[in-house]
Design a protein around this motif. Structure first.
Motif, PDB file in Angstrom:
ATOM      1  N   THR A 147      -1.897   3.967   3.612  1.00 18.89           N
ATOM      2  CA  THR A 147      -1.810   3.368   4.582  1.00 18.89           C
ATOM      3  C   THR A 147      -3.158   2.610   5.161  1.00 18.89           C
ATOM      4  N   VAL A 148      -3.132   1.402   5.841  1.00 16.37           N
ATOM      5  CA  VAL A 148      -4.253   0.669   5.464  1.00 16.37           C
ATOM      6  C   VAL A 148      -5.329   1.277   6.553  1.00 16.37           C
ATOM      7  N   LEU A 163       0.468  -0.874   0.080  1.00 16.43           N
ATOM      8  CA  LEU A 163      -0.098  -0.693  -0.356  1.00 16.43           C
ATOM      9  C   LEU A 163       0.595   0.842   0.015  1.00 16.43           C
ATOM     10  N   ALA A 164       2.004   1.376   0.386  1.00 14.59           N
ATOM     11  CA  ALA A 164       3.541   2.539   0.725  1.00 14.59           C
ATOM     12  C   ALA A 164       3.392   2.839  -0.707  1.00 14.59           C
ATOM     13  N   ASP A 165       3.156   1.659  -1.165  1.00 13.80           N
ATOM     14  CA  ASP A 165       4.083   1.924  -2.942  1.00 13.80           C
ATOM     15  C   ASP A 165       2.620   3.104  -3.531  1.00 13.80           C
ATOM     16  N   LYS A 166       1.516   3.457  -3.560  1.00 10.69           N
ATOM     17  CA  LYS A 166       0.021   4.025  -3.155  1.00 10.69           C
ATOM     18  C   LYS A 166       0.058   4.813  -3.063  1.00 10.69           C
ATOM     19  N   GLU A 167       1.010   4.752  -2.034  1.00  7.02           N
ATOM     20  CA  GLU A 167       0.756   5.920  -0.721  1.00  7.02           C
ATOM     21  C   GLU A 167      -0.614   6.188  -0.114  1.00  7.02           C
ATOM     22  N   ILE A 192     -13.020  -3.279  12.569  1.00  2.00           N
ATOM     23  CA  ILE A 192     -11.933  -3.428  11.706  1.00  2.00           C
ATOM     24  C   ILE A 192     -10.567  -2.999  12.359  1.00  2.00           C
ATOM     25  N   PRO A 193      -9.432  -4.343  11.586  1.00  2.00           N
ATOM     26  CA  PRO A 193      -7.719  -4.213  12.505  1.00  2.00           C
ATOM     27  C   PRO A 193      -6.965  -3.364  11.085  1.00  2.00           C
ATOM     28  N   ILE A 194      -6.789  -2.152  11.689  1.00  2.00           N
ATOM     29  CA  ILE A 194      -6.543  -1.051  10.877  1.00  2.00           C
ATOM     30  C   ILE A 194      -4.351  -0.704  11.524  1.00  2.00           C
ATOM     31  N   LYS A 195      -4.155  -1.624  12.062  1.00  4.26           N
ATOM     32  CA  LYS A 195      -2.699  -1.598  12.399  1.00  4.26           C
ATOM     33  C   LYS A 195      -2.147  -2.815  12.594  1.00  4.26           C
TER      34      LYS A 195
END
Length: 153
Positions: free
Chosen positions: A39-40, A33-37, A150-153
């Motif tokens: 975050t989760v 995801l970081a490649d697409k700028e 929803i898990p985001i970390k």
């Protein structure tokens, strides 16, 4: 002479193995995801809005199991990236809604494909039965533990 108490080995815990796998799966996905700028957490909010009518932040917070403040912070970041918009509600001009921009809508399928690829990289080694069993067990544990955020970390 001191007696040593019996202490279980770190790797004797199921939680250790869950965390081991979860960390690797999550970190690999975050890197994609970081490649697409993105975050989760941002991906989760984008996905929650995808294909839906504009909705109030309070509904998103409830649906995602997050605080309104957390949704506001995520929304602010996504607005700055031109992926969502905040507008006055059509029903009540005092209330606000969040919706994907065209750019945000176009990005979600690409990000979903990254999620699918990440899952495949880690779980395609399992047979269909193993994968279904793992998913069933994890969903059962989540349900029994009332784990709905929803898990985001």
């Amino acid at each position: 002479m001191s007696s040593t108490q019996s202490v279980s080995d770190l790797t004797a815990h199921i939680g250790f193995w869950l965390r081991m796998v979860s960390n690797h799966v999550s970190h690999a996905f975050a890197a994609k995801l970081a490649d697409k700028e993105v975050t989760v957490a941002e991906w989760s909010l984008l996905r929650a809005l995808y294909g839906k009518e504009p909705m109030p932040p309070s509904r998103l917070a409830n649906d995602m199991g997050m605080s309104r403040g957390a949704i506001t912070k995520l929304a602010d970041r996504l607005i700055a990236k031109s992926l969502i918009v905040r507008e006055a509600s059509a029903d009540d001009g005092r209330a606000q809604t969040l919706a994907l921009t065209d750019r945000g809508s176009a990005l979600v399928p690409d990000l979903a494909a990254l999620a699918d690829r990440n899952d495949a990289e880690f779980f395609d080694c399992l047979t269909t039965d193993e994968r279904e069993t793992l998913e069933r067990l994890l969903k059962s544990l989540a349900g029994r533990g009332h784990m709905t955020a929803i898990p985001i970390k």
